[in-house]
Design an enzyme around this catalytic site. Sequence first.
Site, PDB file in Angstrom:
ATOM      1  N   CYS A   1      14.480  57.972  15.894  1.00  0.00           N
ATOM      2  CA  CYS A   1      14.833  59.222  15.850  1.00  0.00           C
ATOM      3  C   CYS A   1      14.546  60.020  14.783  1.00  0.00           C
ATOM      4  O   CYS A   1      13.607  59.458  13.939  1.00  0.00           O
ATOM      5  CB  CYS A   1      16.453  58.782  15.536  1.00  0.00           C
ATOM      6  SG  CYS A   1      16.937  58.292  13.842  1.00  0.00           S
TER       7      CYS A   1
ATOM      8  N   CYS B   1      14.428  58.572  11.202  1.00  0.00           N
ATOM      9  CA  CYS B   1      13.734  57.540  11.112  1.00  0.00           C
ATOM     10  C   CYS B   1      12.261  57.822  11.074  1.00  0.00           C
ATOM     11  O   CYS B   1      11.320  57.307  10.300  1.00  0.00           O
ATOM     12  CB  CYS B   1      14.082  56.323  11.792  1.00  0.00           C
ATOM     13  SG  CYS B   1      15.593  55.591  11.579  1.00  0.00           S
TER      14      CYS B   1
ATOM     15  N   GLU C   1      15.357  50.870  11.317  1.00  0.00           N
ATOM     16  CA  GLU C   1      13.951  51.297  10.535  1.00  0.00           C
ATOM     17  C   GLU C   1      14.469  51.498   9.335  1.00  0.00           C
ATOM     18  O   GLU C   1      13.649  51.168   8.261  1.00  0.00           O
ATOM     19  CB  GLU C   1      13.242  52.510  11.294  1.00  0.00           C
ATOM     20  CG  GLU C   1      12.928  52.462  12.618  1.00  0.00           C
ATOM     21  CD  GLU C   1      14.014  52.977  13.606  1.00  0.00           C
ATOM     22  OE1 GLU C   1      15.280  52.618  13.449  1.00  0.00           O
ATOM     23  OE2 GLU C   1      13.573  53.546  14.726  1.00  0.00           O
TER      24      GLU C   1
ATOM     25  N   HIS D   1      20.268  52.725  10.366  1.00  0.00           N
ATOM     26  CA  HIS D   1      19.364  52.589  11.396  1.00  0.00           C
ATOM     27  C   HIS D   1      18.483  51.242  11.042  1.00  0.00           C
ATOM     28  O   HIS D   1      18.000  51.251  10.133  1.00  0.00           O
ATOM     29  CB  HIS D   1      18.739  53.720  12.212  1.00  0.00           C
ATOM     30  CG  HIS D   1      19.475  55.013  12.583  1.00  0.00           C
ATOM     31  ND1 HIS D   1      18.802  55.832  13.192  1.00  0.00           N
ATOM     32  CD2 HIS D   1      20.652  54.938  12.656  1.00  0.00           C
ATOM     33  CE1 HIS D   1      19.872  56.639  13.713  1.00  0.00           C
ATOM     34  NE2 HIS D   1      20.883  56.189  13.452  1.00  0.00           N
TER      35      HIS D   1
HETATM   36 ZN   LIG Z   1      16.697  56.231  13.597  1.00  0.00          ZN
END
Ligand SMILES: [Zn+2]
Length: 187
Positions: free
Chosen positions: A112, A115, A80, A78
């Site tokens: 999420c 993260c 991040e 992801h």
């Molecule tokens: Zn994430």
Amino acid sequence: MLHSTTIHLPEWINEVVDWQRRYDNDDEKMALAITLSQQNVARGTGGPFGSAIFEIETGKLVSVGVNRVMPLSNSSAHGEMVAIMLAEQAVQSFSLGADGVARELFTSCEPCAMCLGGTLWSGVKRLVCAATAEDARAIGFDEGPVFEQSYQYLRDAGVEVVRNVQQPAAAAVLQSYVQDGGTIYNG
Ligand SMILES: [Zn+2]
């Protein structure tokens, strides 16, 4: 058997990112994260999410990240997490605060579950978000178990959390991704 994996940014990153620039305020910093998300969609190099990590005091850019889940076959990639991993390599520490320099993570969409945890473990002192988890869910992305208490946990741990900075611009990138037929993985 494989014994290693590699996380790398798309080749266009240096066309978009000015590594020498100093970023003076939240709007300038978030504009970079959103530009990264938008370019990642436009160039077809991953999902519609971008992040950037800065030194709080100097405004120096430490690292950037974009979503690389599908290109790298890596559910952890992801935006991040990519930014966090690259920043930690840049400072050669598993903590982005251990050297006494306070750092902050800007992300084009609220993190999420993974993260948000990654943000806590990274040692950043500030988390700034643009689009909301609701904006992500609206196009089919599942943010996982993230609750208001999760944000409070970060605040209690000394992480300042700021949300809804340039939310409309970031949400528009999410919408453009789905309108262009972008894949909603983990949907
Ligand atoms: Zn994430």
